[in-house]
Scaffold this motif. Sequence first.
Motif, mmCIF file in Angstrom:
data_model
loop_
_atom_site.group_PDB
_atom_site.id
_atom_site.type_symbol
_atom_site.label_atom_id
_atom_site.label_comp_id
_atom_site.label_asym_id
_atom_site.label_seq_id
_atom_site.Cartn_x
_atom_site.Cartn_y
_atom_site.Cartn_z
ATOM 1 N N VAL A 26 0.847 -1.192 0.000
ATOM 2 C CA VAL A 26 0.000 0.000 0.000
ATOM 3 C C VAL A 26 0.885 1.246 0.000
ATOM 4 O O VAL A 26 0.661 2.185 -0.773
ATOM 5 C CB VAL A 26 -0.962 0.001 1.209
ATOM 6 N N HIS A 27 1.911 1.238 0.828
ATOM 7 C CA HIS A 27 2.831 2.380 0.918
ATOM 8 C C HIS A 27 3.543 2.630 -0.416
ATOM 9 O O HIS A 27 3.734 3.782 -0.809
ATOM 10 C CB HIS A 27 3.852 2.130 2.029
ATOM 11 N N ASN A 28 3.934 1.555 -1.086
ATOM 12 C CA ASN A 28 4.672 1.672 -2.348
ATOM 13 C C ASN A 28 3.789 1.657 -3.584
ATOM 14 O O ASN A 28 4.300 1.733 -4.691
ATOM 15 C CB ASN A 28 5.680 0.520 -2.475
ATOM 16 N N ASP A 29 2.478 1.513 -3.385
ATOM 17 C CA ASP A 29 1.547 1.350 -4.507
ATOM 18 C C ASP A 29 2.050 0.243 -5.429
ATOM 19 O O ASP A 29 2.233 0.419 -6.632
ATOM 20 C CB ASP A 29 1.378 2.659 -5.277
ATOM 21 N N SER A 30 2.326 -0.933 -4.828
ATOM 22 C CA SER A 30 2.902 -2.049 -5.570
ATOM 23 C C SER A 30 2.165 -3.339 -5.233
ATOM 24 O O SER A 30 1.003 -3.309 -4.854
ATOM 25 C CB SER A 30 4.395 -2.157 -5.259
ATOM 26 N N TYR A 31 2.846 -4.457 -5.327
ATOM 27 C CA TYR A 31 2.244 -5.773 -5.161
ATOM 28 C C TYR A 31 2.763 -6.472 -3.912
ATOM 29 O O TYR A 31 3.839 -6.159 -3.414
ATOM 30 C CB TYR A 31 2.549 -6.648 -6.374
ATOM 31 N N TRP A 32 2.009 -7.481 -3.462
ATOM 32 C CA TRP A 32 2.439 -8.328 -2.359
ATOM 33 C C TRP A 32 2.066 -9.764 -2.683
ATOM 34 O O TRP A 32 1.268 -10.023 -3.565
ATOM 35 C CB TRP A 32 1.818 -7.888 -1.041
ATOM 36 N N CYS A 33 2.686 -10.707 -1.971
ATOM 37 C CA CYS A 33 2.364 -12.118 -2.172
ATOM 38 C C CYS A 33 2.641 -12.894 -0.892
ATOM 39 O O CYS A 33 3.400 -12.456 -0.036
ATOM 40 C CB CYS A 33 3.180 -12.710 -3.314
ATOM 41 N N CYS A 34 2.007 -14.025 -0.777
ATOM 42 C CA CYS A 34 2.301 -14.999 0.282
ATOM 43 C C CYS A 34 2.366 -16.375 -0.383
ATOM 44 O O CYS A 34 3.436 -16.855 -0.680
ATOM 45 C CB CYS A 34 1.259 -14.965 1.393
ATOM 46 N N ASP A 35 1.225 -16.950 -0.671
ATOM 47 C CA ASP A 35 1.185 -18.272 -1.281
ATOM 48 C C ASP A 35 1.666 -18.283 -2.729
ATOM 49 O O ASP A 35 2.103 -19.320 -3.225
ATOM 50 C CB ASP A 35 -0.236 -18.836 -1.232
ATOM 51 N N SER A 36 1.594 -17.162 -3.411
ATOM 52 C CA SER A 36 1.958 -17.122 -4.831
ATOM 53 C C SER A 36 3.349 -16.557 -5.092
ATOM 54 O O SER A 36 3.704 -16.301 -6.240
ATOM 55 C CB SER A 36 0.926 -16.290 -5.602
ATOM 56 N N CYS A 37 4.168 -16.374 -4.052
ATOM 57 C CA CYS A 37 5.478 -15.733 -4.227
ATOM 58 C C CYS A 37 6.398 -16.483 -5.189
ATOM 59 O O CYS A 37 7.240 -15.867 -5.841
ATOM 60 C CB CYS A 37 6.178 -15.561 -2.888
ATOM 61 N N CYS A 38 6.254 -17.793 -5.290
ATOM 62 C CA CYS A 38 7.115 -18.572 -6.187
ATOM 63 C C CYS A 38 6.846 -18.267 -7.653
ATOM 64 O O CYS A 38 7.666 -18.557 -8.511
ATOM 65 C CB CYS A 38 6.923 -20.060 -5.923
#
Length: 83
Positions: free
Chosen positions: A56-68
């Motif tokens: 949210v701070h970087n206006d970008s993406y995040w992942c947990c289960d899909s990081c690979c």
Amino acid sequence: MSKISFGNIKGMLSRDEMRQVKGGSGWTSGSCAFNSGNGYSGIVGVSISNAIGGSVHNDSYWCCDSCCDVGWLTMGQKAYLGC
């Protein structure tokens, strides 16, 4: 990959998690990551609340289960997450 606006995040996190997103006590360790904002690198090993807050701070993406499967983490970062 998921992208969430700050307006949508309120109902997804607990009160304690929201405190961390708003500037709690640093990164909580975990198995998630978020894009650092430049589109090509990420910060890995954080909790889901820190990943969402960072994205949210970087206006970008995040992942947990899909990081690979994301293209913005290096092979080393993916290996750190167990990919």
